[in-house]
Structure formats: structure tokens, C-alpha cells
Design an enzyme around this catalytic site. Structure first.
Site, mmCIF file in Angstrom:
data_model
loop_
_atom_site.group_PDB
_atom_site.id
_atom_site.type_symbol
_atom_site.label_atom_id
_atom_site.label_comp_id
_atom_site.label_asym_id
_atom_site.label_seq_id
_atom_site.Cartn_x
_atom_site.Cartn_y
_atom_site.Cartn_z
ATOM 1 N N LYS A 1 0.830 -1.207 0.000
ATOM 2 C CA LYS A 1 0.000 0.000 0.000
ATOM 3 C C LYS A 1 0.871 1.267 0.000
ATOM 4 O O LYS A 1 2.036 1.243 0.391
ATOM 5 C CB LYS A 1 -0.935 -0.005 1.215
ATOM 6 C CG LYS A 1 -2.001 -1.102 1.184
ATOM 7 C CD LYS A 1 -3.079 -0.821 0.153
ATOM 8 C CE LYS A 1 -4.089 -1.945 0.001
ATOM 9 N NZ LYS A 1 -4.961 -2.107 1.165
ATOM 10 N N ARG B 1 -3.305 -10.878 3.585
ATOM 11 C CA ARG B 1 -3.534 -10.804 2.135
ATOM 12 C C ARG B 1 -2.320 -10.123 1.513
ATOM 13 O O ARG B 1 -2.066 -8.939 1.756
ATOM 14 C CB ARG B 1 -4.823 -10.031 1.831
ATOM 15 C CG ARG B 1 -5.201 -10.010 0.362
ATOM 16 C CD ARG B 1 -6.520 -9.276 0.151
ATOM 17 N NE ARG B 1 -6.918 -9.288 -1.257
ATOM 18 C CZ ARG B 1 -6.515 -8.396 -2.167
ATOM 19 N NH1 ARG B 1 -5.705 -7.417 -1.810
ATOM 20 N NH2 ARG B 1 -6.919 -8.498 -3.421
#
Length: 337
Positions: free
Chosen positions: A279, A314
Site C-alpha cells: 500500500k 492478504r
């Protein structure tokens, strides 16, 4: 006044008397931070927890999609999209997608998450037929080659139905089952487990000035409300995974606050999924502009989550994360796997 309980997880080999197991997993706690919206927090011995809160925090999580939660799981990301933020276009060919799925399994992934619609900031909605065209053949081919659990990353009932018919066994919805009112009833009808995530706004606008009164408590309340709504449709809490939605309508500061308070979400009584891989905030803090080079920072965040008892990660970088996790378990828990 609503009361919230955040266990303070520990992993030391020596446990004091009265310490409790956290969610039947690898961490324990003997102290809880009691949180309020309109008063200072306070510390409470775990032995003084109300019974309902104690039960939610300590009960082993039921297996989901054949996966037990007494050890962390790696969810390998398989984006069959041309425009995902990190790997768009790399696996949108069937052969490339299947090869990547096989590689991730060999590297330690215990579940594969297949997505056909990018949910990066600014992404636009993909037509249902196109999303099915991207995902269903890949899922069918993975299922023909392997028994690995497969989740479908979608907001849409028609896509989930096609994925389930192709072999998917879990629905992972970044919209928290609020985008398509037919999705939760389908999951209930099919007996499928679900992952419910928090996002503030849709992908095209979610990073435009996101705001919260208290980001950790606001998201906790949202997930509790969504779990209650899913239960009302016929999906039991034992078949629900929760995801606080790192990076989905959150600033860097919001993300860091959530990461510091991940253990709070154990009070929901469900397994927790952490999806922070590559991210933007990792690139900002780590000084890495290109998303594909953010594995070291992603692994650091993943291990911080595991130290708080997070049951599922994840991730994009499966081999590297699996190696780091094995070493963390050996050094911290004395478990050589």
C-alpha cells in the site's frame, strides 16, 4: 456509554497466572485496554473482563473454507486486471494467472484471492459481464488443478455466483456487502463464508479527504453493524472474517492508528484479515516509490499484525512473507515449521 475492549497481545514463552489465550491462537493476554468515546481509556486485568467480552476474545475461531485459525494464513493475491495498482496487467492472461496461482501455492499461500475489478484509489467500476469473463475461467482452471481454497474478490452477486459455480469457496467484498443488496443473500443461500471489509466511500473517491471521529472505534462499530446485518441474512458469525480495510478511505495517520489497534477487532469474535501489502503508506514511510519494490515494508507490517494475533495476511510477496513468518515463529514462539 459503549465500552470497547482491546486485548494487549503478548508472545513471551512465560505466561503469568490468569493469562488468557487470544482467539485460540498463538498469542495471549493478561491485560485489556478499556476504551470509551467520551472518557479516557483504562487498563483492566483480563480476569476482570465481563463474560461475554471474555468469550469473544478467547474462543478459538471456527475453520473457514477448510482453514483452521490456530496459525496465520497467507492469502495470495491474484489480480486478473489490467489496472491494479501494483500488478495490473501481469496476470490478466489465463496462462499467466494459472502459473502465478501455482507459484503462490508452492511458496506458502494457503488460499488464493482472485479479483477482476481494481479497487485502487480512483478506479472505476467494471461491468459485470467483463468481471465474470476475467475471473470465472481462472477460478475454474485453478480448481481443476488444485484443492486450494479460492476466494472471489468482488462487490457483485452475479460475479460471486459465477465464481462459486467455477469453484470459489469464499466471498471477499471490499464494500462490506453494501454495494449489491443481492450479494449477502446469495452467500447465505450458498452457505459461503465471507470477508467483510470497511471502506469509506467507493474506490473512485475514497481517498478524497477521509475523516473519522475515532478511526479505530468508528471502524469497529461499522464492522459490528455489518456482522449483525449479515447474521440477519443467514450468515452466522462463525463464517465471517473481518478486515479493517487498511488504505481504503484512510490517511497515513488513520492506517497507523488502525495497525496499532488491530487487536481491538478480536472483540468482534471473528478472524481478522490484514490487507496492507504494497500500500501507498508503506512506500511513503519506507521511501519506496514503486509498489512492486515494497516487499520489505509489507513484511514488516504483516509481522506486526501477526504479533497482534491477526489470522490472515492478504499479500503479493508470498515467498518472502512465508520465509519471514517462519523465522518470526521460530524466534518468537520457538516453533520451527
Amino acid at each position: 456509554m459503549t465500552t470497547y475492549y482491546r486485548p494487549i497481545p503478548r508472545t513471551d514463552q512465560t505466561r503469568p497466572e490468569g493469562a488468557l489465550p487470544l482467539a485460540g491462537g498463538w498469542t495471549w493476554f493478561d491485560t485489556v485496554e478499556v476504551l470509551y468515546r467520551d472518557a479516557p481509556s483504562r487498563l483492566l486485568p483480563a480476569t476482570e473482563l465481563p463474560q461475554e467480552a471474555r468469550d469473544r476474545l478467547t474462543a478459538p475461531r471456527a475453520p473457514i473454507a477448510g482453514l483452521a485459525f490456530d496459525a496465520p494464513h497467507l492469502m495470495g493475491i491474484l489480480n486478473v486486471t489490467p489496472d491494479s495498482f501494483s500488478d495490473g496487467g501481469e496476470h490478466d492472461d489465463l496462462r499467466a494467472a494459472l502459473a502465478h496461482a501455482a507459484d503462490m501455492q508452492a511458496q506458502g499461500a494457503t488460499i488464493i484471492d482472485v479479483g477482476g475489478e481494481s479497487t485502487r484509489p480512483g478506479a472505476e467500476e467494471v461491468a459485470i459481464d467483463e468481471e465474470i469473463r476475467r475471473t470465472a475461467p481462472v477460478i475454474e482452471s485453478i480448481r481443476a488443478a488444485s484443492a486450494v481454497p479460492i476466494s472471489i474478490d468482488t462487490r457483485k452477486a452475479a460475479v460471486a455466483r459465477a465464481a462459486h459455480e467455477a469453484g470459489a469457496s469464499l466471498i471477499n467484498d471490499v464494500a462490506g456487502f453494501t454495494f449489491d443488496p443481492a450479494l449477502a443473500p446469495f452467500a447465505a443461500e450458498a452457505g459461503l463464508p465471507v470477508c467483510v471489509m470497511h471502506a469509506q466511500g467507493t474506490p473512485d473517491i475514497m481517498q478524497v479527504d477521509p475523516r473519522y471521529d475515532n478511526v479505530a472505534l468508528d471502524i469497529y462499530d461499522y464492522l459490528e453493524e455489518r456482522i449483525t446485518a449479515l447474521e440477519a441474512t443467514g450468515i452466522p458469525r462463525a463464517r465471517i472474517i473481518t478486515d479493517p480495510g487498511i488504505g481504503f478511505g484512510k490517511t497515513l495517520e488513520h492506517n497507523l492508528t488502525l495497525l496499532q489497534n488491530l487487536a481491538l477487532f478480536h472483540s468482534l469474535g471473528c478472524p481478522i484479515l490484514l490487507g496492507a501489502s504494497r500500500k501507498r503508506f508503506i512506500g511513503t514511510l519506507g521511501g519506496t516509490e514503486e509498489a512492486r519494490h515494497r516487499a520489505p515494508g509489507s513484511i514488516a507490517v504483516a509481522l506486526a499484525g501477526v504479533a497482534q494475533g491477526v489470522q490472515m495476511l492478504r499479500i503479493h510477496d508470498v515467498r518472502e512473507t512465508d520465509e519471514a513468518l517462519r523465522l518470526w515463529q521460530a524466534a518468537t514462539l520457538g516453533q520451527a515449521t
